[in-house]
Write an enzyme that holds these catalytic residues in place. Structure first.
Site, PDB file in Angstrom:
ATOM      1  N   LYS A   1      56.567  43.311  45.068  1.00 46.55           N
ATOM      2  CA  LYS A   1      55.346  44.091  44.844  1.00 46.55           C
ATOM      3  C   LYS A   1      54.149  43.433  45.543  1.00 46.55           C
ATOM      4  CE  LYS A   1      54.036  44.716  40.422  1.00 46.55           C
ATOM      5  NZ  LYS A   1      52.689  44.189  40.156  1.00 46.55           N
TER       6      LYS A   1
ATOM      7  N   GLY B   1      46.606  45.972  38.883  1.00 43.13           N
ATOM      8  CA  GLY B   1      45.561  44.959  39.018  1.00 43.13           C
ATOM      9  C   GLY B   1      45.517  44.408  40.431  1.00 43.13           C
TER      10      GLY B   1
ATOM     11  N   GLN C   1      45.334  36.926  42.988  1.00 43.59           N
ATOM     12  CA  GLN C   1      44.578  38.159  43.251  1.00 43.59           C
ATOM     13  C   GLN C   1      43.138  37.818  43.618  1.00 43.59           C
ATOM     14  OE1 GLN C   1      45.139  40.618  39.787  1.00 43.59           O
ATOM     15  NE2 GLN C   1      47.265  41.036  40.280  1.00 43.59           N
TER      16      GLN C   1
ATOM     17  N   ASP D   1      54.611  36.017  35.883  1.00 40.11           N
ATOM     18  CA  ASP D   1      55.065  37.327  35.396  1.00 40.11           C
ATOM     19  C   ASP D   1      56.418  37.251  34.685  1.00 40.11           C
ATOM     20  OD1 ASP D   1      52.790  38.599  36.334  1.00 40.11           O
ATOM     21  OD2 ASP D   1      53.650  38.919  38.320  1.00 40.11           O
TER      22      ASP D   1
ATOM     23  N   LYS E   1      46.995  40.320  31.313  1.00 37.51           N
ATOM     24  CA  LYS E   1      47.872  41.057  32.243  1.00 37.51           C
ATOM     25  C   LYS E   1      47.847  42.541  31.855  1.00 37.51           C
ATOM     26  CE  LYS E   1      49.022  37.554  34.723  1.00 37.51           C
ATOM     27  NZ  LYS E   1      48.556  37.503  36.115  1.00 37.51           N
TER      28      LYS E   1
END
Ligand code: S3P
Length: 441
Positions: free
Chosen positions: A22, A95, A170, A321, A348
């Site tokens: 992803k 996100g 991120q 994750d 999250k």
């Protein structure tokens, strides 16, 4: 909204791969869109999160298409060639898409508005707005720095040096993407290194990105702004964070034996494998190789007798994750598994610490939760199961509890399996093909 019911599984066996990574899929769509030329992408994750990013990049000016064989083509418009979108950019549950794109447009001289689903609209965005404001971007947000947010780029774009207050790839990536349109050098200092897919891919597309190791384990990343990015073809490896579910299931369902091919093995993503091996998991790494700047391998996983360990906080960024499914695995390990440094799990797609603590307790597991840790007491007796779990729009919570159902006395029901499609389309069919018994209703 479709409930998912996971019953005791047969031994899992097969030779499979899982959908594309992803993080890498988001980044190739973004960088392909601002490169000059045609980028061809094999193995792109066709999950809802990535499709939301593709729609946003089209709205910003890129041409993105897919052929019948699943090969994606991105025709970029150059770093300075993006234009103001006509519509609000809906990032759905993602996100990564929201934060990376806020960075990308934060140094573009136009205005764009981002929104998302109920989960995304409750997540903290101040963490990207703080550095982006320093670079010249202006924001109007809902209270608490939450989406919907309107971003306006300024005439005066400044490169910055910024030390990350939270370990977040991120936030790092948002700053680097903003830095692409800034003159001079943009620097991010990470006290704890996080996944470096952006840095690797920026280099692959021709940007100058230097990474320097610092005393104490941190890294300093320096990007030279305003590069000419050139289109590059990419094959996306299978997502370690998705592979985590069949890996975990195969370790705890007796008699299982799986081969999972082409799994991305970036060292900053592979913390789960080290952890499971330390717990006694039989995972063999075969055929290690590298492609387009990212390492990958095939993983052979066999059902194993596991024991509890302490997973140190320093490992959290490399498996952030994977804690939901690790805490499920820990229920089948002898002794206690203690996981530290998990504060980020609270922000999250849902509060994953609370979700795991509540759901596992409801299934009969002895578990303790603190502000930033989880302690799971394993047992050699089967878990009761039988509970109804709230997925709270969180794909990884839904999948983690489906794995728990595979080893529980009574079926585990997840109230809503639809978020699984954000990252792992075909999950239920694939697990059932391997030997699981998961139904939807
Ligand atoms: C991601 C970074 C991580 C991770 C997320 C994907 C990325 O988030 O949890 O699923 O692609 O950069 P944070 O940066 O918030 O840690």
């Amino acid at each position: 909204m479709k409930a998912v019911i996971s019953c005791k599984a047969n031994a899992l066996s097969g030779n499979i791969t899982v959908p594309g990574d992803k993080s890498i899929s988001h980044r190739v769509l973004i960088l392909g869109s601002i490169a000059v030329g045609e980028t061809h992408v094999e193995g792109l994750l066709e999950g809802e999160d990535v499709l939301a990013a593709a729609a946003a990049m089209r709205a910003l000016g890129a041409k993105i298409s897919r052929d019948d064989a699943g090969l994606w083509t991105v025709i970029g418009c150059g770093v300075g060639g993006l234009h103001e979108p006509d519509q609000i950019l809906d990032m759905g549950n993602s996100g990564t898409a929201a934060r990376l794109l806020m960075g990308l447009v934060g140094t573009q001289r136009f205005t764009s508005t981002f929104t998302g689903d109920e989960s995304l609209n409750s997540r903290p965005m101040e963490r990207v707005m703080v550095p982006l404001r320093q670079m010249g971007a202006q924001f109007t947000s809902r209270s608490g720095g939450r989406l919907p947010i309107t971003v306006s780029g300024s005439e005066l774009i400044k490169p910055i040096e910024y030390e990350l207050p939270v370990a977040s790839a991120q936030v790092k990536s948002a700053i680097l993407l903003a830095g692409l349109n800034a003159p001079g050098k943009t620097t991010v200092i990470e006290p704890q290194p996080t996944r470096d897919h952006s840095e690797r891919m920026l280099r692959h597309f021709g940007a100058e990105v230097l990474t320097e190791n610092l005393n104490g384990g941190g890294v300093k990343i320096t990007l030279t702004g305003q590069p000419e990015l050139e289109a590059r073809d990419i094959t996306v490896p299978a997502d370690m964070s998705s592979a985590a579910f069949p890996i975990a299931a195969a370790l705890i369902v007796p008699g299982s034996n799986l081969l999972i091919r082409n799994v991305g093995m970036n060292p900053l993503r592979a913390g789960l494998i080290n952890t499971l091996q330390e717990m006694g998991g039989k995972i063999t790494i075969e055929n290690s190789r590298g492609e387009d700047g990212e390492p990958l391998a095939d993983l052979r996983v066999e059902a194993s007798q596991l024991h509890g360990i302490t997973v140190p906080a320093s490992r959290a960024p490399s498996m952030i994750d994977e804690y939901p499914v690790l805490s499920v695995v820990a229920t089948c390990a002898t002794g206690t598994t203690h996981m530290e440094g998990l504060a980020e799990l609270r922000v999250k797609e849902s509060d994953r610490l609370a979700a795991m603590a509540t759901g596992l307790a409801a299934c009969g597991v002895q578990i303790e939760e603190t502000e930033d840790s989880l302690t799971v007491h394993g047992s050699d007796q089967p878990i009761d199961g039988g509970a109804l779990i709230a997925a709270n729009l969180d794909h990884r919570i839904a999948m983690a509890f489906s794995v728990l159902g595979m080893v529980s006395l009574n079926p585990v029901t997840i109230d809503d399996g639809s978020p699984i499609a954000t990252s792992f389309p075909g999950y239920i069919e694939l697990m059932n093909y391997l030997g699981a018994k998961i139904e939807t209703r």
